[in-house]
Design a protein around this motif. Structure first.
Motif, PDB file in Angstrom:
ATOM      1  N   HIS A  96       4.924  18.031   6.687  1.00 48.64           N
ATOM      2  CA  HIS A  96       4.366  16.684   6.503  1.00 48.64           C
ATOM      3  C   HIS A  96       3.365  16.360   7.619  1.00 48.64           C
ATOM      4  CE1 HIS A  96       6.770  15.072   3.175  1.00 48.64           C
ATOM      5  NE2 HIS A  96       7.854  15.611   3.715  1.00 48.64           N
ATOM      6  N   GLN A  97       3.769  16.652   8.870  1.00 44.76           N
ATOM      7  CA  GLN A  97       2.941  16.296  10.018  1.00 44.76           C
ATOM      8  C   GLN A  97       1.627  17.063  10.052  1.00 44.76           C
ATOM      9  OE1 GLN A  97       6.071  16.958  12.960  1.00 44.76           O
ATOM     10  NE2 GLN A  97       5.963  14.799  13.564  1.00 44.76           N
ATOM     11  N   ASN A  98       1.602  18.235   9.452  1.00 44.87           N
ATOM     12  CA  ASN A  98       0.373  19.016   9.417  1.00 44.87           C
ATOM     13  C   ASN A  98      -0.710  18.357   8.566  1.00 44.87           C
ATOM     14  OD1 ASN A  98       1.389  21.007  11.084  1.00 44.87           O
ATOM     15  ND2 ASN A  98       1.989  22.368   9.413  1.00 44.87           N
ATOM     16  N   HIS A  99      -0.309  17.400   7.730  1.00 34.29           N
ATOM     17  CA  HIS A  99      -1.271  16.768   6.822  1.00 34.29           C
ATOM     18  C   HIS A  99      -1.391  15.259   7.026  1.00 34.29           C
ATOM     19  CE1 HIS A  99      -1.862  20.372   4.286  1.00 34.29           C
ATOM     20  NE2 HIS A  99      -0.640  20.659   4.683  1.00 34.29           N
ATOM     21  N   LEU A 100      -0.541  14.688   7.859  1.00 31.31           N
ATOM     22  CA  LEU A 100      -0.561  13.245   8.080  1.00 31.31           C
ATOM     23  C   LEU A 100      -0.636  12.955   9.578  1.00 31.31           C
ATOM     24  CD1 LEU A 100       2.238  12.265   5.538  1.00 31.31           C
ATOM     25  CD2 LEU A 100      -0.204  11.833   5.262  1.00 31.31           C
ATOM     26  N   ASN A 101      -1.628  12.204   9.969  1.00 31.24           N
ATOM     27  CA  ASN A 101      -1.851  11.918  11.382  1.00 31.24           C
ATOM     28  C   ASN A 101      -1.097  10.661  11.806  1.00 31.24           C
ATOM     29  OD1 ASN A 101      -2.911  12.083  13.975  1.00 31.24           O
ATOM     30  ND2 ASN A 101      -4.755  10.914  13.430  1.00 31.24           N
ATOM     31  N   VAL A 102       0.234  10.756  11.814  1.00 29.96           N
ATOM     32  CA  VAL A 102       1.075   9.644  12.269  1.00 29.96           C
ATOM     33  C   VAL A 102       2.165  10.192  13.179  1.00 29.96           C
ATOM     34  CG1 VAL A 102       0.665   8.147  10.278  1.00 29.96           C
ATOM     35  CG2 VAL A 102       2.528   9.817  10.193  1.00 29.96           C
ATOM     36  N   VAL A 113       0.837  -1.187   0.000  1.00 29.93           N
ATOM     37  CA  VAL A 113       0.000   0.000   0.000  1.00 29.93           C
ATOM     38  C   VAL A 113       0.877   1.244   0.000  1.00 29.93           C
ATOM     39  CG1 VAL A 113      -0.137   0.256   2.507  1.00 29.93           C
ATOM     40  CG2 VAL A 113      -2.095   0.946   1.080  1.00 29.93           C
ATOM     41  N   ALA A 114       0.236   2.388  -0.259  1.00 35.11           N
ATOM     42  CA  ALA A 114       0.940   3.668  -0.198  1.00 35.11           C
ATOM     43  C   ALA A 114       1.354   3.976   1.241  1.00 35.11           C
ATOM     44  CB  ALA A 114       0.032   4.782  -0.736  1.00 35.11           C
ATOM     45  N   GLU A 115       2.376   4.790   1.351  1.00 35.47           N
ATOM     46  CA  GLU A 115       2.820   5.243   2.670  1.00 35.47           C
ATOM     47  C   GLU A 115       1.846   6.284   3.226  1.00 35.47           C
ATOM     48  OE1 GLU A 115       5.299   4.321   4.770  1.00 35.47           O
ATOM     49  OE2 GLU A 115       5.146   2.626   3.413  1.00 35.47           O
ATOM     50  N   PRO A 116       1.728   6.411   4.548  1.00 34.87           N
ATOM     51  CA  PRO A 116       2.637   5.881   5.566  1.00 34.87           C
ATOM     52  C   PRO A 116       2.209   4.549   6.175  1.00 34.87           C
ATOM     53  CG  PRO A 116       1.140   7.410   6.603  1.00 34.87           C
ATOM     54  CD  PRO A 116       0.758   7.368   5.141  1.00 34.87           C
ATOM     55  N   PHE A 117       1.294   3.827   5.526  1.00 37.10           N
ATOM     56  CA  PHE A 117       0.705   2.648   6.169  1.00 37.10           C
ATOM     57  C   PHE A 117       1.637   1.441   6.192  1.00 37.10           C
ATOM     58  CE2 PHE A 117      -2.733   5.324   4.542  1.00 37.10           C
ATOM     59  CZ  PHE A 117      -3.319   5.656   5.755  1.00 37.10           C
ATOM     60  N   GLY A 118       2.591   1.397   5.256  1.00 39.01           N
ATOM     61  CA  GLY A 118       3.603   0.356   5.327  1.00 39.01           C
ATOM     62  C   GLY A 118       4.498   0.573   6.530  1.00 39.01           C
ATOM     63  N   ALA A 119       4.974   1.814   6.674  1.00 39.84           N
ATOM     64  CA  ALA A 119       5.825   2.149   7.816  1.00 39.84           C
ATOM     65  C   ALA A 119       5.076   1.976   9.133  1.00 39.84           C
ATOM     66  CB  ALA A 119       6.331   3.584   7.682  1.00 39.84           C
ATOM     67  N   LEU A 120       3.778   2.264   9.125  1.00 42.03           N
ATOM     68  CA  LEU A 120       2.996   2.119  10.352  1.00 42.03           C
ATOM     69  C   LEU A 120       2.931   0.658  10.791  1.00 42.03           C
ATOM     70  CD1 LEU A 120       1.258   3.574  12.447  1.00 42.03           C
ATOM     71  CD2 LEU A 120      -0.721   3.217  10.954  1.00 42.03           C
ATOM     72  N   GLY A 121       2.784  -0.250   9.838  1.00 40.40           N
ATOM     73  CA  GLY A 121       2.767  -1.668  10.176  1.00 40.40           C
ATOM     74  C   GLY A 121       4.073  -2.122  10.808  1.00 40.40           C
ATOM     75  N   VAL A 122       5.174  -1.512  10.356  1.00 44.73           N
ATOM     76  CA  VAL A 122       6.496  -1.876  10.894  1.00 44.73           C
ATOM     77  C   VAL A 122       6.690  -1.278  12.282  1.00 44.73           C
ATOM     78  CG1 VAL A 122       8.986  -1.614  10.564  1.00 44.73           C
ATOM     79  CG2 VAL A 122       7.513  -2.169   8.614  1.00 44.73           C
ATOM     80  N   THR A 123       6.376   0.009  12.448  1.00 43.45           N
ATOM     81  CA  THR A 123       6.603   0.647  13.751  1.00 43.45           C
ATOM     82  C   THR A 123       5.671   0.103  14.828  1.00 43.45           C
ATOM     83  OG1 THR A 123       5.134   2.492  13.138  1.00 43.45           O
ATOM     84  CG2 THR A 123       7.497   2.771  12.732  1.00 43.45           C
ATOM     85  N   LEU A 124       4.506  -0.402  14.420  1.00 37.74           N
ATOM     86  CA  LEU A 124       3.601  -1.044  15.375  1.00 37.74           C
ATOM     87  C   LEU A 124       3.982  -2.498  15.630  1.00 37.74           C
ATOM     88  CD1 LEU A 124       0.119   0.295  14.151  1.00 37.74           C
ATOM     89  CD2 LEU A 124       1.391   1.006  16.187  1.00 37.74           C
TER      90      LEU A 124
END
Length: 316
Positions: free
Chosen positions: A254-260, A182-193
């Motif tokens: 980046h953080q202003n537009h992405l809730n991660v 999938v598009a980021e940041p959901f790949g990275a989220l799976g790893v950090t979780l």
């Protein structure tokens, strides 16, 4: 024979509304309306908005956020928005169906990790398992097919499902799927979780690039508001350079537009490149051939009919 499980998402394009009733005329109020999903792949748009006064010499930008690709494509095809950061393959299908769009730049390069459960250490382990992709018409679907073919795994041996990207890390953690792309940041989220690990990165199957998200504009908007569209494209290319910087100011944008969280965002950005957003003819033709090979498109638009690189020519 065409594989029916590859055409599920494709047929949904046929339901898109093509009427623009109630939509403002393109550029009539010097505002360009650009659709997007909240993903790292759309970052250049965020930077145009964040630094609008500095980058945009004419008009204003309104970012219109959508929760699904189908909703976004409905709005784009109906003329309710002037353009979008969208899955390249979805835009190509819309063009094939007669919607007057032009791909004017990429959204990013790379940043499409194949994330798998910790007990999946080889593509062969995916036999009989479920793998999630965001849409049948996506680079993620093509990447999955490429990985399976190289591993000698038949496409039909894997259960492929479409799933909203935000649901994928949880679905992996709960064992409902064995892998996702999938598009980021959901790949990275799976790893950090710690829901899974990176099985492969996209550049291991697409050396140089795997065309994923593109910035597309409606042709009627560009024709009726040339000054605004030119100003926006100039700003967009400059924004790509800014998005590529790992400065504190860039991270805040980046953080202003992405809730991660910061850890996830940093990992996500480490996988992505915004430095070269031009669309090469050879890489585009490779994408066209793959769509045909996978029975996802009968007549994808030719490069000369769909890709407009004038903004890059003018910037040289």
């Amino acid at each position: 024979m065409k594989r029916s499980n590859r055409t599920v998402g494709v047929m949904m394009i046929g339901t898109m509304i093509m009427s623009a009733c109630g939509a403002p005329a393109p550029g009539e109020d010097d505002v360009i309306r650009i659709g997007h999903l909240p993903i790292t792949h759309a970052a250049p748009l965020y930077f145009v908005k964040e630094f609008e006064d500095e980058l945009l010499s004419h008009g204003n930008i309104e970012l219109v956020r959508f929760s699904s690709w189908i909703e976004l494509m409905d709005a784009l095809n109906a003329g309710r928005i002037d353009g979008a950061s969208v899955l390249f393959e979805l835009a190509m299908k819309a063009k094939e169906r007669g919607i007057d769009l032009s791909a004017v730049a990429l959204g990013h390069r790379e940043g499409n990790a194949i994330v798998a459960a910790h007990d999946i250490t080889d593509p062969a382990d995916l036999r009989g398992e479920t793998v999630a992709i965001p849409h049948t018409l996506s680079a993620h679907h093509l990447l999955l097919d490429e990985m399976l073919r190289e591993a000698g795994v038949d496409y039909e041996e894997v259960n492929i499902v479409e799933m909203p990207p935000p649901e994928m890390p949880a679905a992996l953690s709960e064992g409902r799927i064995a892998s996702y792309i999938v598009a980021e940041p959901f790949g990275a989220l799976g790893v950090t979780l710690d829901a899974g690990h990176v099985l492969y990165q996209s550049d291991q199957f697409c050396p140089g690039s795997c065309l994923c998200c593109a910035l597309v504009l409606r042709d009627d908007f560009m024709e009726e508001a040339p000054e605004l569209s030119d100003a926006f494209l100039t700003a967009y290319l400059e924004a790509g350079v800014m998005a590529d910087a790992m400065t504190e100011e860039a991270m805040r944008a980046h953080q202003n537009h992405l809730n991660v969280d910061e850890e996830t965002l940093s990992l996500s950005l480490a996988w992505i490149d915004y430095g070269d957003l031009s669309i090469g003819e050879a890489e585009y033709e490779h994408l066209r051939s793959r769509l045909i090979d996978m029975d996802l498109s009968d007549e994808p638009p030719a490069f000369s009919d769909f890709v407009d690189q004038s903004a890059f020519e003018e910037s040289r």
